[in-house]
Design a protein around this motif. Sequence first.
Motif, short mmCIF file in Angstrom:
data_model
loop_
_atom_site.label_atom_id
_atom_site.label_comp_id
_atom_site.label_asym_id
_atom_site.label_seq_id
_atom_site.Cartn_x
_atom_site.Cartn_y
_atom_site.Cartn_z
N VAL A 193 1.01 -1.14 0.12
CA VAL A 193 0.08 -0.14 -0.36
C VAL A 193 0.31 1.47 0.02
CG1 VAL A 193 -1.14 1.34 1.58
CG2 VAL A 193 -2.30 -0.57 1.14
N GLN A 202 2.58 1.87 -2.92
CA GLN A 202 2.04 2.51 -4.33
C GLN A 202 1.74 3.70 -3.73
OE1 GLN A 202 -2.29 1.02 -4.96
NE2 GLN A 202 -1.93 -1.34 -4.87
N LYS A 203 1.32 4.21 -3.05
CA LYS A 203 1.27 5.61 -2.47
C LYS A 203 2.69 6.87 -2.91
CE LYS A 203 -1.39 8.61 -0.89
NZ LYS A 203 -2.35 9.38 -2.09
N HIS A 247 -9.23 7.67 -5.51
CA HIS A 247 -8.85 5.85 -5.07
C HIS A 247 -7.32 6.50 -3.94
CE1 HIS A 247 -6.76 2.75 -3.67
NE2 HIS A 247 -8.27 1.59 -4.09
N LEU A 248 -7.53 6.57 -2.62
CA LEU A 248 -6.33 7.20 -2.34
C LEU A 248 -4.87 6.52 -2.46
CD1 LEU A 248 -6.09 9.28 0.51
CD2 LEU A 248 -6.14 6.78 1.80
N LEU A 249 -4.91 5.48 -2.97
CA LEU A 249 -3.53 5.13 -3.64
C LEU A 249 -3.40 5.35 -5.43
CD1 LEU A 249 -4.16 1.39 -2.01
CD2 LEU A 249 -2.99 3.63 -0.44
N TYR A 294 -10.59 2.14 0.20
CA TYR A 294 -9.49 3.61 -0.30
C TYR A 294 -9.77 3.97 -1.63
CZ TYR A 294 -5.80 1.51 3.01
OH TYR A 294 -5.49 1.38 4.10
#
Lengths: 440, 311
Positions: free
Chosen positions: A103, A106-107, B60-62, B278
């Motif tokens: 996660v 990805q961010k 989408h947060l990601l 998310y």
Amino acid sequence: MCKKKWILIGLSAVLFISGPFGLISEGIAKKSLSFWNMPFVTQEVSPEYVIQWEKDVQTALPDFTVDNFYGPGKYKDQRDKFLLQAKSGTPDVIEGLLEDTAVYVQKGLIEPLDSYFNSWNEKGQFIESTLAPLRINGKLYGLPYNTNARAMVYRKDIFEKHGLAVPKTWDELIQTARKITELTSKKTFGFYVCTEVGGPRAAQEFISWYYQVSRRQNMFEVVNGNIKFNATVDQLEKVLTLYDELFKDATFPACDPNVRGTGWPVEDPGYVAGKWAMAPMGPWLWGRRTESSIAKDILENRTAITRLPYSSDGEPATYLEVKPIMMNAYSKDKAGAWKLIQYIVSKEKMANWLVDSGGIPARKDSTDMDVFEKAGVQWWMKGFANELPISVTMAPVNWGPVSEANLRAVNFVIYDKKTPREAAQWLYDRITELKKNNEL
Amino acid sequence: MIKGWAIGLTAVAHPVFSHFNMKLRKQQGIMLILPAILVMGLFTVYPLLEGLRMAFTNKHLLKEGVRYVGLQNFIRLLSDEIFWVSLYHSVLLTAVVVFLQFVLGLILALAMNQKLPGMSLFKSIIMASWVIPVAATVILFKFMAQPDIGLINIVIKTIGFENLNRYWLGDPNVALPFIMLLHLWRNVPFYGVAFLAAMQAIPESYYEAAEIDGANTRHKFWHITLPGIRNMVIVMVTIHVLWTFNNFDFVYLATGGGPVNATDVLPVYVYRQCWTSYTIGYGASIGTVMLLLLMIYFIVFIKISERDKIA
């Protein structure tokens, strides 16, 4: 006038004392680092160890002050907060689950460690199989401090007392667990399995059963950024049937129906309190022996470790956990953060941490230290280490919505809202939809 | 002396001076409310508009890149089984809880309005449920609902119903009523105290006049007490419809929406969409639906209240 003069003299004295020799100078000279680490909050590691760790880090990193706030204390909360605030630079270093790593990558919130790691003369000590899951798109995004494969802990005293055989297959597990529930008149239920929607342990246990029916094939494959969903409705139905049987409304069910929908906060204390005779588990449970004399007795004298029972038409398999230490990509002091990571995963620190909490070190030289033998924890570590060859790591996708769907399907079944087949079809459709919506 | 001079000046003010004075006063007024407008704009209007905007995106947060998807999120809601279940539970929870709070609060207020010994102490004690933090309340009730060791099960076993011993929040048929019970436990005393304050503001002479006219207790209640507390009822019901429909903490802390979907409500579903999946855009679309529903409710409710007032 006289009063003002004395106030000025007093203030000057305070500034003089706290300036060059005191608090202010210390604050200026020392840089601050923050480390979010759930096991230090939840007592997975004993409070005594945390105090010792805090003293040691002052000696090992004399130029730094490490904040003694270790984050929110729950992986989900820790992840949510890190997603929101990582860009502020706090925390500099974060511990987490392997699922979190995907996660954060990805961010773009965690720093690849290749350049730091490759120039570290201790890099050869790390076991390659523990580094591999932390390499995403060819980059290393964390250093492992702990690894484990899920096994099953069981109460050998109960098995010996009633002349029961340790179950090897799902059918044997269900029958044996029901028998124990009956023999103990429900004082000790035969088995416990996490079924909490949103609970990380429940998701990990579900995936262990899934790996068995899929013959160790991952549920997802990521190839060139594209995600392939490998599961079939039949495979999912088999897993859900297991949950159905475990909670089936028999006179003496394998699992306590009152703990449907619960997770690790019920599983671990329940086992060390003698409420269940068998449970899927990792080595962290060892840390609970200090909770009470009963817990100590159960863990040290009455428990044995065996392989997770497996589906007759599958093969033995289990979930591989690798716990990473990661660096915030927005840390204001990356050099300092790297020093802190080196300290956390150093030979002695890794060994001492895992002696205290139970666990398999990710370094060869830590494993070879005699502290494990002295602490009498070697048999425990070996029990879980035996399962490493059949363990499977999770693919680097956003597991949050998938795990939620998996456990929702489990809940449909254990609360008799859907048959295993209906729930499997629902789950398959749900994950397909998530993939279609690009939410993985 | 200055005051007198100022009054004199105002009295003989030229129309131009008077216009200037009014303009100055208007500007002063604007300056006084400006901080409040700025704070509301920053913390209420901006998030609201941003939430509405996001409801029409695939945020989408990601994931990088956000694009407008029109009504796609709302179309997806139509076939989202959990959304409909959550909506049903939210409406049911709000309707039942607000109705029962009103009735029980009224009974409590009538009881507290009696001149009985120890009543002031009782009034202080019952507000404890309102003072205790929600998290503590939920933990308290979760502990009481535990099998074997929880107070509820101990009582049930003591009176001979051992077969009912269970984790009450883990029973799909009981979990939602149990959440309702938590709301009632917390809010009924608040209703009681608020209604009592309104009742005590009704002039005693109304009751005396009614008695002279031969009114009995029931008549006095229907024709004096109830109309007398009408405005307080409107305020309490309005606030609590909003609070209950938007309530997140009771459900999230007690059950997280489970078992299965037995206690799923919209605020918890929004949270899960945003912080498990998310999918901020989709979560915002659910929030937008909640906003619309509450707005419709308020418009209808206020219209009915005003019509009744005129009548």
